[in-house]
Design a protein around this motif. Structure first.
Motif, PDB file in Angstrom:
ATOM      1  N   GLN A   1     -31.106  16.565  -7.485  1.00 21.81           N
ATOM      2  CA  GLN A   1     -32.086  17.456  -8.624  1.00 21.81           C
ATOM      3  C   GLN A   1     -32.764  18.467  -7.954  1.00 21.81           C
ATOM      4  O   GLN A   1     -34.073  18.542  -7.655  1.00 21.81           O
ATOM      5  CB  GLN A   1     -33.322  16.381  -9.128  1.00 21.81           C
ATOM      6  N   PRO A   2     -32.117  19.458  -7.653  1.00 21.60           N
ATOM      7  CA  PRO A   2     -32.575  20.843  -7.228  1.00 21.60           C
ATOM      8  C   PRO A   2     -33.880  21.384  -7.766  1.00 21.60           C
ATOM      9  O   PRO A   2     -34.485  21.757  -7.415  1.00 21.60           O
ATOM     10  CB  PRO A   2     -31.383  21.648  -6.741  1.00 21.60           C
ATOM     11  N   GLN A   3     -33.397  21.627  -9.165  1.00 13.04           N
ATOM     12  CA  GLN A   3     -34.507  22.236 -10.152  1.00 13.04           C
ATOM     13  C   GLN A   3     -35.741  21.550 -10.025  1.00 13.04           C
ATOM     14  O   GLN A   3     -36.792  21.876 -10.193  1.00 13.04           O
ATOM     15  CB  GLN A   3     -34.130  22.439 -11.515  1.00 13.04           C
ATOM     16  N   LEU A   4     -35.516  20.169 -10.290  1.00 14.12           N
ATOM     17  CA  LEU A   4     -36.627  19.311 -10.423  1.00 14.12           C
ATOM     18  C   LEU A   4     -37.550  19.356  -8.786  1.00 14.12           C
ATOM     19  O   LEU A   4     -38.721  19.058  -8.882  1.00 14.12           O
ATOM     20  CB  LEU A   4     -36.513  17.755 -10.602  1.00 14.12           C
ATOM     21  N   THR A   5     -36.616  19.280  -7.788  1.00 18.83           N
ATOM     22  CA  THR A   5     -37.567  19.511  -6.508  1.00 18.83           C
ATOM     23  C   THR A   5     -38.345  20.589  -6.435  1.00 18.83           C
ATOM     24  O   THR A   5     -39.444  20.618  -6.098  1.00 18.83           O
ATOM     25  CB  THR A   5     -36.402  19.489  -5.410  1.00 18.83           C
ATOM     26  N   ARG A   6     -37.609  21.805  -6.792  1.00 20.76           N
ATOM     27  CA  ARG A   6     -38.418  23.049  -6.964  1.00 20.76           C
ATOM     28  C   ARG A   6     -39.634  22.928  -7.764  1.00 20.76           C
ATOM     29  O   ARG A   6     -40.759  23.569  -7.362  1.00 20.76           O
ATOM     30  CB  ARG A   6     -37.616  24.281  -7.456  1.00 20.76           C
ATOM     31  N   SER A   7     -39.324  22.334  -8.961  1.00 20.15           N
ATOM     32  CA  SER A   7     -40.871  22.113  -9.735  1.00 20.15           C
ATOM     33  C   SER A   7     -41.720  21.260  -9.224  1.00 20.15           C
ATOM     34  O   SER A   7     -42.940  21.744  -9.319  1.00 20.15           O
ATOM     35  CB  SER A   7     -40.471  21.630 -11.180  1.00 20.15           C
ATOM     36  N   ILE A   8     -41.325  20.337  -8.685  1.00 19.77           N
ATOM     37  CA  ILE A   8     -42.470  19.238  -7.951  1.00 19.77           C
ATOM     38  C   ILE A   8     -42.905  20.300  -6.779  1.00 19.77           C
ATOM     39  O   ILE A   8     -44.273  19.981  -6.580  1.00 19.77           O
ATOM     40  CB  ILE A   8     -41.644  17.967  -7.331  1.00 19.77           C
ATOM     41  N   TYR A   9     -42.072  20.976  -5.942  1.00 18.33           N
ATOM     42  CA  TYR A   9     -42.788  21.729  -4.783  1.00 18.33           C
ATOM     43  C   TYR A   9     -43.673  22.620  -5.441  1.00 18.33           C
ATOM     44  O   TYR A   9     -44.958  22.697  -5.032  1.00 18.33           O
ATOM     45  CB  TYR A   9     -41.639  22.348  -4.019  1.00 18.33           C
ATOM     46  N   ASP A  10     -43.623  23.401  -6.501  1.00 23.92           N
ATOM     47  CA  ASP A  10     -44.358  24.394  -7.138  1.00 23.92           C
ATOM     48  C   ASP A  10     -45.680  23.737  -7.399  1.00 23.92           C
ATOM     49  O   ASP A  10     -46.747  24.177  -7.185  1.00 23.92           O
ATOM     50  CB  ASP A  10     -43.779  24.948  -8.201  1.00 23.92           C
TER      51      ASP A  10
ATOM     52  N   GLY B   1     -45.729  25.207   4.980  1.00 27.19           N
ATOM     53  CA  GLY B   1     -45.009  24.078   4.064  1.00 27.19           C
ATOM     54  C   GLY B   1     -44.243  24.771   3.176  1.00 27.19           C
ATOM     55  O   GLY B   1     -44.258  24.621   1.940  1.00 27.19           O
ATOM     56  N   SER B   2     -43.074  25.416   3.828  1.00 26.65           N
ATOM     57  CA  SER B   2     -42.257  26.377   2.734  1.00 26.65           C
ATOM     58  C   SER B   2     -41.466  25.334   2.145  1.00 26.65           C
ATOM     59  O   SER B   2     -41.445  24.227   2.390  1.00 26.65           O
ATOM     60  CB  SER B   2     -41.469  27.422   3.973  1.00 26.65           C
ATOM     61  N   TYR B   3     -40.663  26.076   1.021  1.00 30.11           N
ATOM     62  CA  TYR B   3     -39.867  25.152   0.192  1.00 30.11           C
ATOM     63  C   TYR B   3     -38.738  24.751   0.926  1.00 30.11           C
ATOM     64  O   TYR B   3     -38.117  23.742   0.728  1.00 30.11           O
ATOM     65  CB  TYR B   3     -39.342  26.093  -0.869  1.00 30.11           C
ATOM     66  N   GLN B   4     -38.311  25.399   2.000  1.00 32.12           N
ATOM     67  CA  GLN B   4     -37.332  24.830   2.766  1.00 32.12           C
ATOM     68  C   GLN B   4     -37.408  23.748   3.487  1.00 32.12           C
ATOM     69  O   GLN B   4     -36.783  22.951   3.840  1.00 32.12           O
ATOM     70  CB  GLN B   4     -36.772  26.221   3.626  1.00 32.12           C
ATOM     71  N   ARG B   5     -38.772  23.681   4.067  1.00 32.99           N
ATOM     72  CA  ARG B   5     -39.155  22.522   4.967  1.00 32.99           C
ATOM     73  C   ARG B   5     -39.168  21.213   3.986  1.00 32.99           C
ATOM     74  O   ARG B   5     -38.951  20.525   4.271  1.00 32.99           O
ATOM     75  CB  ARG B   5     -40.599  22.797   5.577  1.00 32.99           C
ATOM     76  N   PHE B   6     -39.698  21.420   2.778  1.00 31.31           N
ATOM     77  CA  PHE B   6     -39.973  20.538   2.007  1.00 31.31           C
ATOM     78  C   PHE B   6     -38.517  19.992   1.361  1.00 31.31           C
ATOM     79  O   PHE B   6     -38.441  18.691   1.196  1.00 31.31           O
ATOM     80  CB  PHE B   6     -40.636  21.204   0.267  1.00 31.31           C
ATOM     81  N   VAL B   7     -37.720  20.937   1.173  1.00 31.57           N
ATOM     82  CA  VAL B   7     -36.298  20.670   0.845  1.00 31.57           C
ATOM     83  C   VAL B   7     -35.757  19.874   2.176  1.00 31.57           C
ATOM     84  O   VAL B   7     -34.919  18.691   1.999  1.00 31.57           O
ATOM     85  CB  VAL B   7     -35.288  21.581   0.443  1.00 31.57           C
ATOM     86  N   ASN B   8     -35.833  20.082   3.332  1.00 34.99           N
ATOM     87  CA  ASN B   8     -35.184  19.307   4.287  1.00 34.99           C
ATOM     88  C   ASN B   8     -35.987  18.046   4.468  1.00 34.99           C
ATOM     89  O   ASN B   8     -35.241  17.094   4.994  1.00 34.99           O
ATOM     90  CB  ASN B   8     -35.773  19.908   5.740  1.00 34.99           C
TER      91      ASN B   8
END
Length: 195
Positions: free
Chosen positions: A59-68, A43-50
């Motif tokens: 919102q790229p930073q918010l997406t990263r925060s949600i993923y983390d 479930g890598s960040y890249q798959r999450f982004v896809n």
């Protein structure tokens, strides 16, 4: 940690390690950690982004925060569930007792019992050695009891012989007493006649 898991997987057979093989609880914990690593990798960040491309573009930073946060909570939740399973199943103690059984089995010379698939043979192969040991034990007990009974019988015979000797002695003394008593009466009679 993946390399450690690969090493532990090979150590499960208790062969090929320089040091002592890790316990089953340690192997289990390593497997769980490896599973979590692979789950996070899958479930890598890249798959999450896809999956959430539109949201990421906004919102790229918010997406990263949600993923983390998602990954962190997922790992914590899985660890908590696994810990509950370990506690409910008493796995730590079971792993420990299984390790002890394996250690004790290393010193055995006879092979471990394996079922043949034929119940009669399996029962026979399990019971016959036990029954033979039991029969040998009973034979030893029987010999011991027979020896004891022989000694008791010998002492009874010696006691009977002693009783017979004592009866003869009593009879001889009784006869001697009667003879002395008769002589005393005769002697008394001889002293009484002159009057």
């Amino acid at each position: 940690m993946a390399a450690a898991a690969g090493g532990d997987g090979g150590a499960g057979g208790d062969d090929g390690g320089d040091g002592p093989a890790p316990g089953r609880a340690q192997v289990f914990n390593t497997v769980v950690d490896t599973f979590l690593e692979k789950l996070v990798a899958a479930g890598s960040y890249q798959r999450f982004v896809n999956c959430y491309r539109c949201f990421y573009k906004l919102q790229p930073q918010l997406t990263r925060s949600i993923y983390d946060q998602f990954i962190s909570q997922l790992q914590a939740s899985i660890k908590e569930e696994i810990q509950e399973v370990k506690n409910e199943g008493n796995l730590e103690e079971l792993f420990s007792s299984l390790d002890k059984i394996v250690e004790e089995a290393k010193d055995r010379e006879e092979p471990a019992w394996r079922p043949s698939g034929i119940p009669e043979q399996d029962v026979r192969s399990a019971l016959v050695p036990y029954l033979l040991k039991h029969r040998a034990h009973l034979h030893r007990v029987l010999r011991s009891k027979e020896e004891h009974n022989g000694k008791v019988a010998e002492s009874v015979l010696m006691g009977r012989d002693r009783i017979a000797e004592l009866q003869q002695l009593i009879q001889a003394r009784q006869q001697a007493w009667q003879a002395i008593s008769k002589e005393q009466r005769e002697l008394i009679m001889t002293f009484q006649e002159p009057q």
